[in-house]
Design an enzyme around this catalytic site. Structure first.
Site, mmCIF file in Angstrom:
data_model
loop_
_atom_site.group_PDB
_atom_site.id
_atom_site.type_symbol
_atom_site.label_atom_id
_atom_site.label_comp_id
_atom_site.label_asym_id
_atom_site.label_seq_id
_atom_site.Cartn_x
_atom_site.Cartn_y
_atom_site.Cartn_z
ATOM 1 N N ASP A 1 0.842 -1.195 0.000
ATOM 2 C CA ASP A 1 0.000 0.000 0.000
ATOM 3 C C ASP A 1 0.878 1.247 0.000
ATOM 4 O OD1 ASP A 1 -2.192 -1.644 0.186
ATOM 5 O OD2 ASP A 1 -2.310 -1.478 2.377
HETATM 6 N N1 URA Z 1 -1.285 -5.927 3.908
HETATM 7 C C1 URA Z 1 -1.773 -4.668 3.920
HETATM 8 O O1 URA Z 1 -2.805 -4.414 4.525
HETATM 9 N N2 URA Z 1 -1.103 -3.707 3.265
HETATM 10 C C2 URA Z 1 0.069 -3.937 2.619
HETATM 11 O O2 URA Z 1 0.667 -3.016 2.051
HETATM 12 C C3 URA Z 1 0.574 -5.251 2.611
HETATM 13 C C4 URA Z 1 -0.133 -6.220 3.274
#
Ligand code: URA
Length: 236
Positions: A103
């Site tokens: 993310d």
């Molecule tokens: N899980 C998440 O919620 N975000 C990420 O970036 C990776 C795994």
């Protein structure tokens, strides 16, 4: 392999552009300028320079980036920077892609490659490559939440149960865990499912490859051994 073909394979532009570079005297191998576009090369341990800048021949590239927050894993980032802004045109011309996604607000180990098979091996849902995350949570993590994460939780719009292994409480509000799947926002949704909230998320390991010592935003080429570690399913 001919010199013009080698340059093209390494991201130096179209065949025509590579021919022009050679004819302009921009390319040197072991200090010798080569102007023959069809000069035949032994690719083994080959290094060359382009206008004095040194490069090593790499059949494929495997990169570990320490991704900073506020960078998106997409080519057309909308509200933030793109992780691809951290790489030069030569690498981008090779068709560099992210191996899975983090993310925008997640930091840590992100792999990038131009090797489609490696990408597939690490991201295929059936391969279950382990990914280790560390996080800060909004509320103190309870023993019950840890148990729920280990037993597995359901996530809306996803089929099956999502479990975490190797769950370690690092501090009252700090948790480390390993997941073996990779659905959208998985860690955040798992923590929400047990009644907590992720405030800050960081990926520390993929397979058996831990994030190398790197400042945020910096990257390195992985060697063969590191590539194998990333493909290792179980965390050692
Ligand atoms: N899980 C998440 O919620 N975000 C990420 O970036 C990776 C795994």
């Amino acid at each position: 392999m001919f010199l013009e073909k080698m340059l093209q394979s390494q991201g130096f532009g179209s065949r025509k552009h590579c021919q022009q570079l050679i004819k302009n005297g921009a390319i040197a191998i072991q200090g010798e300028v080569i102007t023959n576009t069809k000069h035949k090369l032994d690719l083994n341990h080959l290094s060359f320079s382009v206008y004095g800048e040194r490069f090593e021949y790499r059949e494929k590239v495997y990169i570990a980036l320490n991704k900073p927050q506020d960078y998106e894993c997409s080519h057309q980032a909308t509200h933030h920077f793109s992780v691809f802004d951290l790489f030069d045109d030569v690498l981008m011309n090779r068709g560099l892609q992210c191996v899975g996604r983090l993310d925008q607000d997640t930091s840590g180990l992100l792999l990038l490659t131009d090797d489609g098979q490696f990408l597939q091996a690490l991201t295929h849902p059936k391969k279950h490559v382990a990914k280790v995350y560390q996080m800060q949570t909004a509320d103190p993590v309870t023993e019950q939440q840890i148990q729920q994460l280990q037993q597995g939780v359901e996530l809306r719009n996803e089929s099956g149960i999502f479990t975490a292994t190797d769950v370690i409480l690092l501090a009252e509000n700090e948790l480390q865990l390993t997941i073996h799947q990779g659905v959208y926002h998985q860690v955040k949704r798992m923590l929400a499912a047990v009644g907590n909230k992720v405030e800050r998320l960081h990926r520390q390991q993929i397979g058996a490859l831990t994030l190398p010592e790197l400042e945020q935003g910096k990257w390195i080429y992985l060697d063969e051994q590191q590539v194998e570690l990333a493909k290792t399913r179980m965390v050692i």
